[in-house]
Motif scaffolding. Sequence first.
Motif, PDB file in Angstrom:
ATOM      1  N   ALA A   2      -1.648  -2.785   9.673  1.00 28.79           N
ATOM      2  CA  ALA A   2      -0.948  -3.615   8.468  1.00 28.79           C
ATOM      3  C   ALA A   2      -0.745  -4.613   9.134  1.00 28.79           C
ATOM      4  CB  ALA A   2       0.234  -2.169   8.768  1.00 28.79           C
TER       5      ALA A   2
ATOM      6  N   GLN B  78       1.115   2.421  11.687  1.00 31.59           N
ATOM      7  CA  GLN B  78       0.529   2.158  10.298  1.00 31.59           C
ATOM      8  C   GLN B  78       0.097   0.802  10.880  1.00 31.59           C
ATOM      9  OE1 GLN B  78       3.980   1.937   7.502  1.00 31.59           O
ATOM     10  NE2 GLN B  78       3.281   3.440   6.631  1.00 31.59           N
TER      11      GLN B  78
ATOM     12  N   VAL C 200      -3.069   6.206   5.084  1.00 30.47           N
ATOM     13  CA  VAL C 200      -2.472   4.831   4.646  1.00 30.47           C
ATOM     14  C   VAL C 200      -3.285   4.075   5.986  1.00 30.47           C
ATOM     15  CG1 VAL C 200      -0.708   3.601   5.518  1.00 30.47           C
ATOM     16  CG2 VAL C 200      -0.208   5.056   3.519  1.00 30.47           C
TER      17      VAL C 200
ATOM     18  N   ILE D 295      -6.142   1.572   5.144  1.00 31.13           N
ATOM     19  CA  ILE D 295      -5.729  -0.288   5.678  1.00 31.13           C
ATOM     20  C   ILE D 295      -7.186  -0.740   6.691  1.00 31.13           C
ATOM     21  CG2 ILE D 295      -4.571  -1.341   7.783  1.00 31.13           C
ATOM     22  CD1 ILE D 295      -2.510   0.701   7.449  1.00 31.13           C
TER      23      ILE D 295
ATOM     24  N   LEU E 252       0.801  -1.300  -0.027  1.00 28.78           N
ATOM     25  CA  LEU E 252      -0.235  -0.205   0.474  1.00 28.78           C
ATOM     26  C   LEU E 252       0.502   1.474  -0.339  1.00 28.78           C
ATOM     27  CD1 LEU E 252      -3.029   0.693   0.793  1.00 28.78           C
ATOM     28  CD2 LEU E 252      -2.564   0.459   3.304  1.00 28.78           C
TER      29      LEU E 252
ATOM     30  N   THR F 143       2.577  -1.900   4.097  1.00 32.73           N
ATOM     31  CA  THR F 143       2.343  -0.272   3.980  1.00 32.73           C
ATOM     32  C   THR F 143       3.805  -0.223   3.322  1.00 32.73           C
ATOM     33  OG1 THR F 143       2.698  -0.367   6.416  1.00 32.73           O
ATOM     34  CG2 THR F 143       0.525   0.004   4.878  1.00 32.73           C
TER      35      THR F 143
END
Length: 322
Positions: free
Chosen positions: A157, A152, A98, A102, A77, A115
Amino acid sequence: MFPQSRPRRLRARPNIRDLIRETELSVRDLVYPLFVNENLTAPKEIGSMPGIRSLPVSELGEEARSVEALGIPAVLLFGVPSRKDPKGTSADDPDGIVQRAIREIRKVSEITIITDLCLCEYTDHGHCGMLRGDDVDNDSTLDRYAAIAVSQARAGADMIAPSGMMDGQVAAIREGLDRSGFENIPIMSYAAKYASSFYGPFRDAAESTPQHGDRRSHQMDPGNAREALREMGLDIEEGADILMVKPALPYLDIVHRARERFNVPLAAYQVSGEYSMIKAAAENGWIDHDRAMMESLQSIKRAGADFIITYFAKEAARVVGE
Ligand code: PBG
């Protein structure tokens, strides 16, 4: 010796060729990159990458499901934020592009979410880290990377892939993740990432072209192979779980040498320019699209990659599924 030895005997029939093929590409070997762009309300074609679109968050769930339905195990991503500043503050915002992406994917799909971790998409100057003067400052960038990794991971993630090529980035991210209770989140390090002309189309998509200068102070010189092995060795010591070589096709020797030298899983990134070259030649009728696509992917695997990050993932999945 000829005439006893005749290699053509084993090539005479398709069934025998199938039996003795040394390298077979599977859909389980593919990772599909996804671009999510906070400025969009509808998907947008990327002109220099035919068939690839940037997506608004709202489209990601459906896209992830269709990738998963093809049997592709993971996506990589990339986020393009609406707000950029010198520190790339939106990169570790819990409601950053991001992080939202997710959560959106997670609502509808169990696909593995990797990620990309870099600052170039988030900084107004387009560099991969914090600037001091005109230079990317290594050590202050590491704290930013650790914070982004944790953010993340908190958003859900499954794996973090740092691509900034700062010294010590894997150690800094590992420490940050461990301190926040994410000791089971693996790191796939862009360990040998070259300063390559083949990233051109990606930078259009990610809006990450540096405003001044280039990335040669941190990405690797294309003439160097031993240095790549040194970078990879350091990343393993720092705690990298998976090593990556990038780009793939112009650096198959590096893939091969890494495979011989190290015992960790190895990924290769067939980057945007590699994809666009094949697309452009095929659109002109100069090469056969599917054959060139499959041959390039097979060669990367034959060189020693365990899996391949590629914009062809969906098309290749259809071909190997046939
Ligand atoms: C940096 C990053 C880049 C790519 C992946 N991560 C661009 C760069 O280093 O300039 C390139 C990927 C591609 O060309 O497909 N965040």
